[in-house]
Design a protein around this motif. Structure first.
Motif, mmCIF file in Angstrom:
data_model
loop_
_atom_site.group_PDB
_atom_site.id
_atom_site.type_symbol
_atom_site.label_atom_id
_atom_site.label_comp_id
_atom_site.label_asym_id
_atom_site.label_seq_id
_atom_site.Cartn_x
_atom_site.Cartn_y
_atom_site.Cartn_z
ATOM 1 N N TRP A 110 0.803 -1.223 0.000
ATOM 2 C CA TRP A 110 0.000 0.000 0.000
ATOM 3 C C TRP A 110 0.837 1.274 0.000
ATOM 4 O O TRP A 110 0.343 2.334 -0.388
ATOM 5 N N LEU A 216 -0.187 -7.783 -2.332
ATOM 6 C CA LEU A 216 -1.624 -7.521 -2.308
ATOM 7 C C LEU A 216 -2.402 -8.816 -2.044
ATOM 8 O O LEU A 216 -2.130 -9.842 -2.652
ATOM 9 N N ASP A 220 -7.400 -6.819 -1.385
ATOM 10 C CA ASP A 220 -6.635 -5.652 -1.829
ATOM 11 C C ASP A 220 -6.713 -5.484 -3.341
ATOM 12 O O ASP A 220 -6.853 -4.367 -3.853
#
Length: 370
Positions: A110, A216, A220
């Motif tokens: 992220w 991820l 996500d």
């Protein structure tokens, strides 16, 4: 003769592969003229390949914000002036500025970003290069390239008009994009070396295909893909274009800047003068870490063999592993490091030793046929 291998990924870079193979060959046939033209496709090792193949190439150090959020020391490469690029060409590699290897095992899905890549591009532009060559393999992030574009002068804002944070986290909150401050492309243009064909979004886009290796999760991926869809509405590029999903969407961002994406191996070959070198050779040696049926799909060994076939020049193949069911009839000889060493483990534990031995073995067989 010419040595034009790709890197043996995860083991040894292309420039070292070429050097060790040539040393092995030279230990048997000391009088042969040997030319090193290591290959790359835009990912890790691209700078080294250019430095080894282009006389006069110069390393240019630069400090950039790394993908983990701390400054790192990196470099871009300045190639000498040419008729097409009278003030030189700057080669910038995403892998060494914003690449996943810079994170080690600490994935940051992220917050990792492409700001370092953008900062290095700005350094090359500030130096005054006539042309840029950008390699975009091995990205650490899925930020849609907004970190890179921010360094180039774009402004991405979220709620209340505030600048968004770095990484996919920030991209998810982008509501507006102002590109009026973007730096201009250099006079002789930009070439973006890309080794994938994925679009920006959808089932085979940046998030589903490359997101897992960057950390991820399944949830996500859904969120990041939706954010990329929203970003695509704000930038002047087609998210369905070939390669738009490369490097976590950095390919799309570069298209929005006006920089075309090209197949990496072909462009590298042209830029380092590979076709001319092969035309003047009696033999060329190529290779990669693992040679199988997919190696004929535009990778470096396929490009080398096609150029050599057109020039009626013989080709030898060296690889860490060779799938013997693959098409091998194009090669005058093949050499597997796994077979030479007795096992994949032995080959990978000392690749220089077995590459040197492969060079010696090829010199003993192909050299006698010259």
């Amino acid at each position: 003769m010419v040595f034009a291998p790709d890197s043996f990924k995860g083991s040894i870079p292309a420039d070292e592969v070429a050097r060790v193979l040539a040393a092995g060959w030279g230990s048997v046939r000391a009088g042969d003229g040997l030319i090193l033209k290591p290959m790359a496709d835009g990912g890790e090792g691209t700078l080294n390949a250019f430095e080894a193949a282009v006389p006069g190439a110069c390393w240019m150090p630069v400090t950039v914000p790394g993908p983990a959020g701390v400054d790192i020391e990196s470099s871009w490469l300045l190639l000498p002036p040419t008729e097409d690029a009278p003030d030189g060409t700057g080669v910038v590699e995403l892998a060494s500025t914003s690449g996943i290897e810079l994170l080690g095992s600490d994935r940051r899905p992220w917050t990792a970003h492409t700001r370092g890549f953008g900062r290095a591009i700005v350094a090359a532009l500030d130096h005054g290069v006539s042309r840029l060559v950008l390699g975009i393999g091995s990205s650490a992030s899925t930020d849609g390239g907004i970190g890179m574009l921010t360094e180039l002068g774009a402004r991405f804002t979220g709620a209340g008009g505030a600048p968004v944070p770095d990484g996919a986290e920030g991209m998810s909150g982008v509501l507006a994009a102002d590109l009026s401050g973007l730096r201009s492309l250099p006079e002789a243009g930009v070439v973006v070396l890309c080794d994938v064909t994925n679009p920006l979004t959808g089932p085979v886009g940046a998030a589903p295909v490359f997101g897992p290796q960057k950390g991820l999760t399944a949830d996500d991926i859904v969120e990041v893909d939706a954010a990329l869809v929203r970003l695509a509405r704000l930038l002047p590029a087609n998210p369905s274009d070939t390669g738009a999903g490369a490097a976590g969407g950095a390919g799309f961002a570069l298209l929005a800047w006006g920089a075309p994406l090209v197949p990496g191996a072909v462009a590298v070959g042209d830029l380092i003068g590979l076709p001319a070198a092969i035309r003047d050779a009696d033999l060329v040696i190529t290779g990669e870490g693992s040679f199988d049926g997919q190696s004929a799909a535009g990778k470096a060994p396929d490009l080398v063999t096609r150029i050599a076939a057109a020039a009626n020049v013989r080709v030898g193949l060296v690889a860490g592993r060779i799938d013997r069911t693959a098409e091998l009839g194009r090669f005058a000889a093949t050499m597997s490091l796994t077979e030479l060493a007795g096992s994949a483990t032995a080959a990978m534990s000392s690749p220089q030793t077995w590459l040197h031995e492969a060079g010696r073995a090829l010199a003993s067989t192909l050299g006698r046929q010259a």
